[in-house]
Design an enzyme around this catalytic site. Structure first.
Site, PDB file in Angstrom:
ATOM      1  N   SER A   2      27.527  26.091  39.546  1.00 11.19           N
ATOM      2  CA  SER A   2      27.578  26.431  38.117  1.00 11.19           C
ATOM      3  C   SER A   2      27.455  27.939  37.913  1.00 11.19           C
ATOM      4  O   SER A   2      27.031  28.408  36.870  1.00 11.19           O
ATOM      5  CB  SER A   2      26.465  25.700  37.357  1.00 11.19           C
ATOM      6  OG  SER A   2      25.203  26.082  37.885  1.00 11.19           O
ATOM      7  N   GLY A   3      27.786  28.706  38.967  1.00 15.60           N
ATOM      8  CA  GLY A   3      27.757  30.169  38.854  1.00 15.60           C
ATOM      9  C   GLY A   3      29.052  30.663  38.223  1.00 15.60           C
ATOM     10  O   GLY A   3      29.720  29.929  37.481  1.00 15.60           O
ATOM     11  N   PHE A   4      29.423  31.898  38.535  1.00 16.34           N
ATOM     12  CA  PHE A   4      30.620  32.458  37.905  1.00 16.34           C
ATOM     13  C   PHE A   4      31.858  31.639  38.262  1.00 16.34           C
ATOM     14  O   PHE A   4      32.662  31.303  37.395  1.00 16.34           O
ATOM     15  CB  PHE A   4      30.804  33.917  38.321  1.00 16.34           C
ATOM     16  CG  PHE A   4      29.850  34.833  37.611  1.00 16.34           C
ATOM     17  CD1 PHE A   4      30.023  35.127  36.273  1.00 16.34           C
ATOM     18  CD2 PHE A   4      28.764  35.379  38.270  1.00 16.34           C
ATOM     19  CE1 PHE A   4      29.144  35.953  35.594  1.00 16.34           C
ATOM     20  CE2 PHE A   4      27.877  36.215  37.609  1.00 16.34           C
ATOM     21  CZ  PHE A   4      28.062  36.506  36.271  1.00 16.34           C
ATOM     22  N   GLY A   5      32.026  31.315  39.542  1.00 13.30           N
ATOM     23  CA  GLY A   5      33.204  30.547  39.957  1.00 13.30           C
ATOM     24  C   GLY A   5      33.197  29.162  39.344  1.00 13.30           C
ATOM     25  O   GLY A   5      34.186  28.722  38.751  1.00 13.30           O
TER      26      GLY A   5
ATOM     27  N   VAL B 175      24.614  19.787  46.866  1.00  9.99           N
ATOM     28  CA  VAL B 175      25.635  19.156  47.706  1.00  9.99           C
ATOM     29  C   VAL B 175      25.220  19.310  49.167  1.00  9.99           C
ATOM     30  O   VAL B 175      24.975  20.420  49.646  1.00  9.99           O
ATOM     31  CB  VAL B 175      27.022  19.780  47.451  1.00  9.99           C
ATOM     32  CG1 VAL B 175      28.043  19.255  48.458  1.00  9.99           C
ATOM     33  CG2 VAL B 175      27.479  19.482  46.034  1.00  9.99           C
TER      34      VAL B 175
ATOM     35  N   GLU C  91      19.002  49.161  41.378  1.00 12.81           N
ATOM     36  CA  GLU C  91      18.563  48.785  40.030  1.00 12.81           C
ATOM     37  C   GLU C  91      17.091  48.376  40.026  1.00 12.81           C
ATOM     38  O   GLU C  91      16.323  48.739  39.133  1.00 12.81           O
ATOM     39  CB  GLU C  91      19.457  47.655  39.494  1.00 12.81           C
ATOM     40  CG  GLU C  91      20.860  48.185  39.206  1.00 12.81           C
ATOM     41  CD  GLU C  91      21.882  47.134  38.795  1.00 12.81           C
ATOM     42  OE1 GLU C  91      22.837  47.490  38.111  1.00 12.81           O
ATOM     43  OE2 GLU C  91      21.731  45.963  39.176  1.00 12.81           O
TER      44      GLU C  91
ATOM     45  N   ALA D 194      31.299  39.359  40.728  1.00  9.79           N
ATOM     46  CA  ALA D 194      31.552  38.292  39.761  1.00  9.79           C
ATOM     47  C   ALA D 194      33.045  38.127  39.458  1.00  9.79           C
ATOM     48  O   ALA D 194      33.542  37.003  39.364  1.00  9.79           O
ATOM     49  CB  ALA D 194      30.772  38.584  38.478  1.00  9.79           C
TER      50      ALA D 194
HETATM   51  C1  LIG Z   1      20.849  40.371  42.088  1.00 12.42           C
HETATM   52  C2  LIG Z   1      22.342  40.385  42.026  1.00 12.42           C
HETATM   53  C3  LIG Z   1      23.002  41.346  41.284  1.00 12.42           C
HETATM   54  C4  LIG Z   1      24.389  41.353  41.200  1.00 12.42           C
HETATM   55  N1  LIG Z   1      25.016  42.304  40.436  1.00 12.42           N
HETATM   56  C5  LIG Z   1      26.353  42.251  40.271  1.00 12.42           C
HETATM   57  C6  LIG Z   1      27.015  43.154  39.405  1.00 12.42           C
HETATM   58  O1  LIG Z   1      26.389  44.034  38.800  1.00 12.42           O
HETATM   59  N2  LIG Z   1      28.371  43.024  39.245  1.00 12.42           N
HETATM   60  C7  LIG Z   1      29.090  42.056  39.897  1.00 12.42           C
HETATM   61  O2  LIG Z   1      30.288  41.957  39.696  1.00 12.42           O
HETATM   62  N3  LIG Z   1      28.489  41.214  40.746  1.00 12.42           N
HETATM   63  C8  LIG Z   1      27.138  41.277  40.948  1.00 12.42           C
HETATM   64  N4  LIG Z   1      26.517  40.397  41.793  1.00 12.42           N
HETATM   65  C9  LIG Z   1      27.341  39.456  42.556  1.00 12.42           C
HETATM   66  C10 LIG Z   1      27.800  38.284  41.716  1.00 12.42           C
HETATM   67  O3  LIG Z   1      26.711  37.747  41.013  1.00 12.42           O
HETATM   68  C11 LIG Z   1      28.427  37.265  42.640  1.00 12.42           C
HETATM   69  O4  LIG Z   1      29.524  37.857  43.275  1.00 12.42           O
HETATM   70  C12 LIG Z   1      28.898  36.032  41.868  1.00 12.42           C
HETATM   71  O5  LIG Z   1      27.794  35.401  41.287  1.00 12.42           O
HETATM   72  C13 LIG Z   1      29.644  35.085  42.786  1.00 12.42           C
HETATM   73  O6  LIG Z   1      29.995  33.940  42.077  1.00 12.42           O
HETATM   74  P1  LIG Z   1      30.066  32.526  42.818  1.00 12.42           P
HETATM   75  O7  LIG Z   1      30.519  31.554  41.813  1.00 12.42           O
HETATM   76  O8  LIG Z   1      30.807  32.676  44.082  1.00 12.42           O
HETATM   77  O9  LIG Z   1      28.564  32.243  43.243  1.00 12.42           O
HETATM   78  P2  LIG Z   1      27.274  32.103  42.331  1.00 12.42           P
HETATM   79  O10 LIG Z   1      27.441  32.762  41.019  1.00 12.42           O
HETATM   80  O11 LIG Z   1      26.141  32.543  43.195  1.00 12.42           O
HETATM   81  O12 LIG Z   1      27.169  30.557  42.065  1.00 12.42           O
HETATM   82  C14 LIG Z   1      26.890  29.642  43.083  1.00 12.42           C
HETATM   83  C15 LIG Z   1      26.519  28.342  42.419  1.00 12.42           C
HETATM   84  O13 LIG Z   1      26.499  27.307  43.372  1.00 12.42           O
HETATM   85  C16 LIG Z   1      25.304  26.578  43.282  1.00 12.42           C
HETATM   86  N5  LIG Z   1      25.063  26.032  44.605  1.00 12.42           N
HETATM   87  C17 LIG Z   1      24.839  26.689  45.758  1.00 12.42           C
HETATM   88  N6  LIG Z   1      24.745  25.823  46.777  1.00 12.42           N
HETATM   89  C18 LIG Z   1      24.898  24.594  46.252  1.00 12.42           C
HETATM   90  C19 LIG Z   1      24.887  23.272  46.804  1.00 12.42           C
HETATM   91  N7  LIG Z   1      24.713  23.041  48.096  1.00 12.42           N
HETATM   92  N8  LIG Z   1      25.047  22.243  45.963  1.00 12.42           N
HETATM   93  C20 LIG Z   1      25.232  22.428  44.634  1.00 12.42           C
HETATM   94  N9  LIG Z   1      25.267  23.658  44.071  1.00 12.42           N
HETATM   95  C21 LIG Z   1      25.105  24.721  44.873  1.00 12.42           C
HETATM   96  C22 LIG Z   1      24.297  27.597  42.802  1.00 12.42           C
HETATM   97  O14 LIG Z   1      23.153  26.987  42.232  1.00 12.42           O
HETATM   98  C23 LIG Z   1      25.149  28.341  41.791  1.00 12.42           C
HETATM   99  O15 LIG Z   1      25.210  27.624  40.595  1.00 12.42           O
HETATM  100  C24 LIG Z   1      25.137  40.383  41.904  1.00 12.42           C
HETATM  101  C25 LIG Z   1      24.475  39.416  42.663  1.00 12.42           C
HETATM  102  C26 LIG Z   1      23.083  39.414  42.723  1.00 12.42           C
HETATM  103  C27 LIG Z   1      22.380  38.376  43.539  1.00 12.42           C
END
Ligand SMILES: Cc1cc2nc3c(=O)[nH]c(=O)nc-3n(C[C@H](O)[C@H](O)[C@H](O)COP(=O)(O)OP(=O)(O)OC[C@H]3O[C@@H](n4cnc5c(N)ncnc54)[C@H](O)[C@@H]3O)c2cc1C
Length: 490
Positions: A19-22, A86, A181, A330
């Site tokens: 439920s993250g950005f993707g 998962v 930060e 993100a």
């Molecule tokens: C502290 C911090 C600061 C950041 N600052 C920036 C910034 O300023 N600008 C920028 O562009 N990017 C930034 N990023 C990076 C950005 O947040 C990530 O690149 C982005 O969140 C990636 O999206 P995603 O959907 O791949 O993963 P995520 O957003 O991490 O989402 C992963 C999701 O999967 C879920 N999940 C994981 N494993 C499981 C499982 N086994 N079963 C079910 N659910 C699961 C998690 O709970 C979460 O909901 C930052 C990251 C962090 C940690």
């Protein structure tokens, strides 16, 4: 309205993991698809990770950066949300197995979007995590909030000079955007926000150290912005130590090795780990089943259309992928998941494929303190107040939910124009629960009964109740029949 209970397998079934950005943007992009979409995620919220450091340092509340996914999606009739981690993706049977406490759910899919992101990496030294929490989740941010503000509290009641110094020394490991930060905000807290709040200690004497094995601050921002950020941090009172590789972390401090081989130690109770990331272990599962490659950070090699080799029905997006040196930011996750959603819709509607995924780099930015940031957009570089205004505008737009945008703006006014930090609340449980849960073999599952155990206990209670009722009836009979005190036959 589509009731999740009445969803049938007649429609195309899309499962989205995360439920993250993707995960969130992918699910939303499927709102008009002729498909049932099931989001499976291990938290009930969508997390805006870039502002975690503001929760840790008391500027924002956790709710402002982590709105409930269920609420965000409540108007999207073809989407449902399942809570669970998962544990298994079976590419052959096309099912996803998730668990929460003792409950297991198996969800079948026709198309799958895997967006499980990345976790903290301690480069094989996982025991460091006990004393140096990372910055990946709301739990992490609240634990750090408690540790940071708690260190000032303990220093105020100590009479031991060495201990006070140890408590007022904060080390942030990792000089990427998160570390920069975090260090900037702790310095502002100590030197500005808290300076009138304590009577015995002088919070302005606190040391804030930003430490990294790399030779520069903010490597992805290039040499020029990196050295500008280092200078701005030093002006704020942050000690920047580069070329310093952490070799051990314990309760009272950490040790590091310099490039010339000398070893040094810093006495510091509060350590923050912002040094490395490792992709979700689900990547390894997918690689083992499909033969896809994994890089050193556990990121999976995907096809140019973000599909898993040999499995066109499975898309992997965001922090989990290794493709064309895309950064872990993100926008890569957002654009990737929208691309995957469009591809799924095209297939359902019998339209041709889109061609390879192309990332549009909209720029990057990192704040150093209030009114100071660095930003790059294309070939342009911005620093200072202008970069900070850009940061403010962009983050305001991307915070999810109008209410959260308004309250975040209010909290920023309180912290940046004034000196206040309105979100300083922390509890003992927030600080120590992670360590306590780790000591339980089954984690949180050890604290609740498995399904069926409650019913079994209830039937035991029924047996005891029957005994008690029989005993009470006998007592009543003895009294009513005047049997009390009557001699019993030997
Ligand atoms: C502290 C911090 C600061 C950041 N600052 C920036 C910034 O300023 N600008 C920028 O562009 N990017 C930034 N990023 C990076 C950005 O947040 C990530 O690149 C982005 O969140 C990636 O999206 P995603 O959907 O791949 O993963 P995520 O957003 O991490 O989402 C992963 C999701 O999967 C879920 N999940 C994981 N494993 C499981 C499982 N086994 N079963 C079910 N659910 C699961 C998690 O709970 C979460 O909901 C930052 C990251 C962090 C940690």
């Amino acid at each position: 309205m589509t009731n999740p209970q009445t969803q049938t397998r007649d429609r195309h079934q899309v499962v989205v993991i995360g439920s993250g950005f993707g995960g969130l943007f992918g699910t939303k992009a499927l709102r008009r698809a002729d498909a049932d979409v099931t989001m499976v995620a291990k938290t009930t919220h969508h997390l805006f990770q870039p502002l975690l450091y503001q929760v840790a340092t008391g500027i924002l509340s956790e709710g402002e950066i982590a709105p409930p996914t269920r609420e965000i999606l409540n108007g999207q009739d073809n989407a449902r949300v399942i809570l669970g981690e998962v544990t298994d993706i079976d590419l052959e049977t096309r099912t996803v197995t998730s668990r929460v406490l003792h409950r297991e759910t198996v969800t079948p899919y026709d198309s799958l979007i895997v967006a499980a992101g990345a976790g903290q990496s301690y480069f094989g030294n996982d025991h460091f995590s006990e004393f140096a929490p990372g910055m990946k989740s709301i739990d992490d941010a609240l634990e750090l909030r408690g540790r940071i503000f708690g260190a000032f509290e303990l220093a105020e009641i100590s009479d031991d000079e060495d201990e006070i110094q140890r408590l007022l020394t904060f080390v942030v490991v990792g000089a990427g955007p998160t570390g920069v930060e975090m260090a900037g905000q702790i310095a502002e807290l100590a030197h500005r926000t808290l300076k009138r709040d304590f009577r015995r200690i002088n919070t302005r004497e606190a040391r804030v150290i930003l430490l990294d094995a790399a030779p520069q601050v903010l490597p992805p921002f290039g040499a020029k912005l990196g050295s500008r950020a280092a200078k701005d941090l030093e002006k704020l009172g942050v000690e920047v130590m580069l070329g310093a590789m952490v070799t051990d972390v314990d309760e009272r401090g950490l040790e590091f090795q310099l490039k010339d081989g000398t070893r040094e130690r810093i006495e510091a109770v509060t350590k923050v780990w912002a040094a490395g990331v490792a992709a979700s272990p689900l990547g390894r599962q997918l690689a083992e089943q499909s033969g896809a490659t994994l890089d050193r950070a556990g990121r999976i090699g995907v096809n140019p259309d973000l599909t898993l080799p040999g499995h066109p029905e499975v898309f992997v997006v965001g922090d989990m992928i290794a493709l064309d040196n895309l950064p872990g930011v993100a926008q890569v996750a957002i654009q990737g998941s929208k691309y995957a959603a469009k591809e799924i819709v095209n297939r359902i509607e019998g339209k041709p494929a889109q061609g390879p995924f192309n990332y549009w780099d909209k720029g990057s930015m990192a704040t150093i303190s209030r009114f100071s940031a660095v930003a790059m957009v294309g070939k342009l570089r911005f620093t200072g107040f202008i970069a900070w205004l850009m940061w403010l505008g962009l983050h305001l737009v991307y915070i999810t939910g109008f209410k959260n945008q308004i309250t975040a703006l209010l909290h920023w006014a309180v912290s940046f124009i004034g000196r206040g930090r309105s979100e300083r609340t922390s509890t003992e449980q927030q600080i120590f629960a992670r360590a306590a849960l780790k000591r339980l073999k089954g984690g949180a599952s050890d604290l609740v009964a498995p399904p069926g155990a409650y019913e079994a206990a209830q039937s035991l209670i029924e047996v005891t109740r029957a005994d008690l009722e029989a005993k009470a009836a006998e007592e009543t009979r003895l009294t009513d029949e005047h049997q009390r005190g009557v001699k019993q036959d030997a």
